[in-house]
Design an enzyme around this catalytic site. Structure first.
Site, PDB file in Angstrom:
ATOM      1  N   GLU A 113      -3.974 -15.737 -12.006  1.00  0.00           N
ATOM      2  CA  GLU A 113      -4.769 -15.083 -10.965  1.00  0.00           C
ATOM      3  C   GLU A 113      -5.011 -13.630 -11.332  1.00  0.00           C
ATOM      4  O   GLU A 113      -4.317 -13.070 -12.166  1.00  0.00           O
ATOM      5  CB  GLU A 113      -3.997 -15.075  -9.628  1.00  0.00           C
ATOM      6  CG  GLU A 113      -3.654 -16.429  -9.128  1.00  0.00           C
ATOM      7  CD  GLU A 113      -2.776 -16.362  -7.881  1.00  0.00           C
ATOM      8  OE1 GLU A 113      -2.597 -15.256  -7.319  1.00  0.00           O
ATOM      9  OE2 GLU A 113      -2.283 -17.419  -7.497  1.00  0.00           O
ATOM     10  N   LYS A 115      -4.688  -9.700 -10.645  1.00  0.00           N
ATOM     11  CA  LYS A 115      -3.730  -8.844  -9.946  1.00  0.00           C
ATOM     12  C   LYS A 115      -4.523  -7.732  -9.262  1.00  0.00           C
ATOM     13  O   LYS A 115      -5.000  -6.803  -9.918  1.00  0.00           O
ATOM     14  CB  LYS A 115      -2.712  -8.261 -10.925  1.00  0.00           C
ATOM     15  CG  LYS A 115      -1.641  -7.441 -10.242  1.00  0.00           C
ATOM     16  CD  LYS A 115      -0.536  -7.109 -11.219  1.00  0.00           C
ATOM     17  CE  LYS A 115       0.609  -6.326 -10.615  1.00  0.00           C
ATOM     18  NZ  LYS A 115       0.337  -5.382  -9.589  1.00  0.00           N
ATOM     19  N   ASP A 117      -5.533  -4.518  -7.270  1.00  0.00           N
ATOM     20  CA  ASP A 117      -4.915  -3.190  -7.223  1.00  0.00           C
ATOM     21  C   ASP A 117      -5.219  -2.570  -5.865  1.00  0.00           C
ATOM     22  O   ASP A 117      -6.186  -1.823  -5.708  1.00  0.00           O
ATOM     23  CB  ASP A 117      -5.481  -2.329  -8.354  1.00  0.00           C
ATOM     24  CG  ASP A 117      -4.670  -1.064  -8.559  1.00  0.00           C
ATOM     25  OD1 ASP A 117      -3.596  -0.932  -7.931  1.00  0.00           O
ATOM     26  OD2 ASP A 117      -5.113  -0.205  -9.337  1.00  0.00           O
ATOM     27  N   TYR A 225      -3.252 -14.319  -1.416  1.00  0.00           N
ATOM     28  CA  TYR A 225      -2.804 -15.006  -2.630  1.00  0.00           C
ATOM     29  C   TYR A 225      -1.440 -15.694  -2.546  1.00  0.00           C
ATOM     30  O   TYR A 225      -0.948 -16.212  -3.531  1.00  0.00           O
ATOM     31  CB  TYR A 225      -2.817 -14.048  -3.817  1.00  0.00           C
ATOM     32  CG  TYR A 225      -2.163 -12.699  -3.576  1.00  0.00           C
ATOM     33  CD1 TYR A 225      -0.827 -12.594  -3.248  1.00  0.00           C
ATOM     34  CD2 TYR A 225      -2.913 -11.532  -3.691  1.00  0.00           C
ATOM     35  CE1 TYR A 225      -0.238 -11.368  -3.035  1.00  0.00           C
ATOM     36  CE2 TYR A 225      -2.331 -10.290  -3.483  1.00  0.00           C
ATOM     37  CZ  TYR A 225      -0.989 -10.216  -3.161  1.00  0.00           C
ATOM     38  OH  TYR A 225      -0.404  -9.003  -2.948  1.00  0.00           O
ATOM     39  N   LYS A 312       0.149  -6.457 -17.076  1.00  0.00           N
ATOM     40  CA  LYS A 312      -0.699  -5.322 -16.701  1.00  0.00           C
ATOM     41  C   LYS A 312      -1.577  -4.905 -17.882  1.00  0.00           C
ATOM     42  O   LYS A 312      -1.115  -4.882 -19.025  1.00  0.00           O
ATOM     43  CB  LYS A 312       0.174  -4.136 -16.281  1.00  0.00           C
ATOM     44  CG  LYS A 312       1.039  -4.466 -15.061  1.00  0.00           C
ATOM     45  CD  LYS A 312       0.673  -3.633 -13.868  1.00  0.00           C
ATOM     46  CE  LYS A 312       1.434  -2.341 -13.844  1.00  0.00           C
ATOM     47  NZ  LYS A 312       1.130  -1.575 -12.625  1.00  0.00           N
ATOM     48  N   CYS A 406       1.155  35.156 -13.440  1.00  0.00           N
ATOM     49  CA  CYS A 406       0.378  34.187 -12.660  1.00  0.00           C
ATOM     50  C   CYS A 406      -1.123  34.462 -12.831  1.00  0.00           C
ATOM     51  O   CYS A 406      -1.575  35.576 -12.587  1.00  0.00           O
ATOM     52  CB  CYS A 406       0.751  34.285 -11.186  1.00  0.00           C
ATOM     53  SG  CYS A 406      -0.297  33.259 -10.139  1.00  0.00           S
ATOM     54  N   CYS A 409      -2.542  35.691  -9.270  1.00  0.00           N
ATOM     55  CA  CYS A 409      -2.178  36.928  -8.576  1.00  0.00           C
ATOM     56  C   CYS A 409      -1.460  37.941  -9.468  1.00  0.00           C
ATOM     57  O   CYS A 409      -1.107  39.031  -9.016  1.00  0.00           O
ATOM     58  CB  CYS A 409      -1.323  36.601  -7.341  1.00  0.00           C
ATOM     59  SG  CYS A 409       0.330  36.042  -7.758  1.00  0.00           S
ATOM     60  N   CYS A 424       5.191  30.768 -10.035  1.00  0.00           N
ATOM     61  CA  CYS A 424       4.834  32.088  -9.526  1.00  0.00           C
ATOM     62  C   CYS A 424       5.634  32.311  -8.240  1.00  0.00           C
ATOM     63  O   CYS A 424       5.487  31.559  -7.285  1.00  0.00           O
ATOM     64  CB  CYS A 424       3.338  32.149  -9.226  1.00  0.00           C
ATOM     65  SG  CYS A 424       2.916  33.578  -8.202  1.00  0.00           S
ATOM     66  N   CYS A 430       0.074  34.741  -2.961  1.00  0.00           N
ATOM     67  CA  CYS A 430      -0.702  34.060  -3.999  1.00  0.00           C
ATOM     68  C   CYS A 430      -1.592  33.001  -3.324  1.00  0.00           C
ATOM     69  O   CYS A 430      -1.074  32.073  -2.689  1.00  0.00           O
ATOM     70  CB  CYS A 430       0.290  33.443  -4.982  1.00  0.00           C
ATOM     71  SG  CYS A 430      -0.478  32.607  -6.364  1.00  0.00           S
TER      72      CYS A 430
END
Ligand code: IVH
Length: 682
Positions: A113, A115, A117, A225, A312, A406, A409, A424, A430
């Protein structure tokens, strides 16, 4: 029209609409035009309004939604909702097939079958009517989302024919087809909301909305299913789902029976390519043993059936050039390096950016600008860089340098002990951090102001209307109406301007006003104090009962509270001593936000549970384990540690082991959720 006639017409037209729903949504073979269908639905709706006594819970008008869910009740699954063993490896599939042969013998039939998602769901039908829809949750108990699930048109509210069992559960996956996903994200962007990362997230978010009319508009779909549990008269899985199809459920047309490992690989290989043509996402295929008797013989591990496995599909990969790296500041101040790439086609979309996670990943890959890199799409919207093709590295390239300050900032970055991320520390100055705190404040489990989202918060912040959560409570209609944001179009998309219209503004203001009833523990959580998550907030709120009491508590008093250690106590003191935070709390209080419990949150004592014995297992939302045991005793019950035939109830929390559950099931011991327990002692 007289009542008898009305009732007759309602029955007749409901039957007709059901048939057309089935033709349209399940079989995709409509027999009448959309207008003809709408006319019928309107007639039914009119009659039901005129004769509300004949508005049945399984009326096709229920698909339109309108009911509001106040809270998603937790329900214990009658049969635990297990997951599947899954693999990316062909060898694992061969091993699975061999194991099955070893246990069952040579003559085995498999079913392959798709799968899906999406979001797993368990639907319960009694006498052919949908009575309950529960999400997977932790597999032991999930959320009751019945009201929302009723709006999904391909899910029958009333079954066809007569030969279905009097009561049964059917499992499947709620998905959002690509077309609906695209339309939804366009609409969200227009309304200043952050788009969903993928159809699965969108489906799961939709199921948890409070207004079912909104859910109805999202156009979810559902494939079924699996029929769990003994007592159904089927000898094979294939037979059972074909029967489900005849009862009106949407069952995939791509379910095939096969005998050999070659057949299984043919199916896998076909769908690894053909999935790109499907109108919805699948992330692999599922292989099941067809015979139910063989399934029972193979049995289960603690987590999954031994009679099924999921293969998968590998994430698709592409290679391209790394042009430059940006350093992004997240809500909590974490700096994330993001790569700008030469655009490349990957799994149907053009990829221009990919995450590099953190400084360690950059160092490990030794990735440099000008490099040819491999990108892969995982479950999330942002792809990641997995490797560098060193053979193509241009001469003279230099290692990347992680910034010391950063980029938003200019504050010097720090690295906390034991953590990989550079951060930061300028929490209050910030911009992305301020926005992040606001987003946390309004989020569902905090103040739950769902009429504001990330996008709208951004607009309010950029227009300098909101800096602190308390500012939200000072907004007014005039300030909000007409606020706008420019969305820069990319490629062939034009620039778009999004404006706050009247309806949006009213919704926002109502949502903010409604948040004033959110209980104190969630307000505490909403403040976003480091290490003070939902559980800790509950503990603190229950112990101190008010912000004023908490505010003056010294560390020894804080660490006296169950599960509050030095680290949390220190973080709390730091927060309480940081100028501005007390002002914030006071401003919230002045605006009517709950800064104390108005009544004691734990139920009063009674003798409701006299003579009953309880086994408490797992983790609970409103209680610690000790507290819930205390509550059992407070109401006259007795706690025991293991399930026996003399146990009255198994009180099932999150993440409890499935063994206790199976034992309780096999002994016929009643299994109850926290919500049910609360009802018992109310
Ligand atoms: S059968 C006891 N069939 O995948 C086994 N599951 O990782 C019951 N899923 O939790 C599951 N498509 O949510 C089954 N055709 C399919 C499926 C499927 C998707 C989901 C399901 C399950 C998860 C396992």
């Amino acid at each position: 029209m007289d009542r008898d006639l009305a009732r007759q017409r309602i029955d007749e037209i409901s039957e007709e609409i059901r048939k057309h729903n089935y033709q349209y949504y399940v079989l995709s073979r409509p027999l009448i035009s959309d207008q003809q269908f709408d006319l019928k639905l309107e007639e039914l709706s009119r009659l039901e309004k005129e004769f509300p006594e004949f508005l049945y819970p399984d009326s096709p008008t229920r698909h339109v939604g309108g009911e509001i869910t106040k809270e998603f009740r937790q329900v214990v699954h009658k049969h635990p909702m297990l997951s599947l063993g899954n693999t990316y490896s062909e060898q694992d599939i061969r091993d699975f097939e061999e194991r099955v042969h070893k246990h069952i013998g040579e003559d085995i039939e498999f079913v392959c079958e798709l799968k899906f998602d999406g979001v797993a769901i368990g639907l319960t039908y009694r006498e052919g009517r949908l009575v309950q829809a529960v999400t997977r949750g932790d597999g032991i108990q999930g959320d009751d989302v019945t009201t929302n699930v009723r709006t999904i048109r391909s899910i029958p509210l009333k079954l066809r024919g007569r030969d279905y069992p009097p009561e049964f559960e059917i499992r499947g996956e709620i998905i959002l087809p690509h077309a609906s996903f695209k339309a939804l994200n366009i609409q969200r962007e227009e309304e200043g909301e952050e788009p969903f990362a993928n159809p699965r997230n969108a489906a799961s978010g939709s199921l948890k909305m409070l207004d079912s009319a909104e859910v109805a508009s999202r156009k979810l779909d559902c494939y079924l299913y699996y029929l769990p549990g003994p007592g159904l008269n089927f000898s094979t899985h294939y037979e059972s789902i074909q029967a489900a199809r005849s009862w009106g459920f949407k069952v995939s047309a791509y379910v095939v029976r096969c005998k050999t490992i070659d057949d299984i690989f043919d199916y896998i290989n076909t769908w690894d390519t053909a999935r790109k043509e499907l109108p919805f996402d699948i992330d692999g295929v599922v292989i099941k043993v067809n015979s139910i008797a063989s399934q029972e013989q193979l049995g289960y591990t603690a987590k999954s059936p031994r009679w099924a496995i999921a293969y998968k599909f590998k994430a698709e990969e592409a290679s391209t050039e790394l042009i430059s790296v940006d350093f992004q500041v997240g809500r909590t101040g974490t700096i994330t390096p993001v790569a700008n790439l030469r655009p490349v086609l990957l799994a149907g979309t053009v990829v221009k950016r990919a995450t590099l996670h953190n400084a360690d990943v950059i160092a490990e890959l030794d990735v440099r600008t000008g490099d040819t890199v491999f990108v892969e799409k995982g479950g999330e919207i942002i792809p990641k860089i997995t490797a560098v093709d060193l053979s193509l590295r241009p001469g003279g390239s230099k290692s990347l340098v992680f910034p010391g300050i950063c980029p938003e900032c200019g504050t010097s970055l720090i690295r906390r002990e034991g953590e990989v991320a550079w951060v930061c520390p300028n929490e209050t100055g910030c911009p992305p951090q301020i926005k992040g705190k606001l987003e946390h404040f309004i989020s569902r489990r905090a103040m739950n102001i769902d009429s504001l989202g990330e996008g709208k918060i951004g607009i309010l912040f950029d227009n300098k209307l909101v800096q602190s959560p308390a500012d939200l409570y000072e907004l007014n209609y005039e300030q909000l109406l007409g606020l706008e944001k420019l969305y820069k179009g990319e490629g062939d998309k034009k620039d778009r301007v999004v404006k706050f219209r009247e309806k949006t503004v009213v919704n926002i203001l109502n949502g903010i006003a409604a948040s004033k009833t959110v209980p104190f523990d969630r307000v505490l959580y909403a403040l976003g104090i480091r290490y003070v998550g939902e559980t800790v907030s509950k503990k603190l709120a229950r112990h101190f009962m008010s912000f004023d009491k908490l505010r003056t508590a010294e560390p020894p008093e804080l660490t006296d509270v169950e599960e509050i250690g030095e680290k949390i106590a220190r973080s709390l003191r730091l927060w309480l001593e940081t100028p501005g935070n007390i002002t914030l709390a006071e401003r919230l209080q002045n605006h009517g936000v709950q800064m104390k419990f108005t009544e004691h949150p734990v139920a009063k004592k009674s003798n409701r549970l006299d003579g009953m014995t309880f086994v408490v297992s797992g983790v609970f939302e409103n209680f610690s384990r000790d507290e819930i045991k205390q509550a059992v005793e407070d109401h006259g019950g007795k706690n025991v540690s293991s399930v026996s035939s003399r146990t009255s109830c198994l009180l099932a929390g999150n993440n409890m082991g499935p063994e206790k559950l199976r034992k309780a099931e096999s002994l016929g011991v009643r299994i109850i959720s926290e919500t049910e327990f609360l009802k018992m002692i109310e």
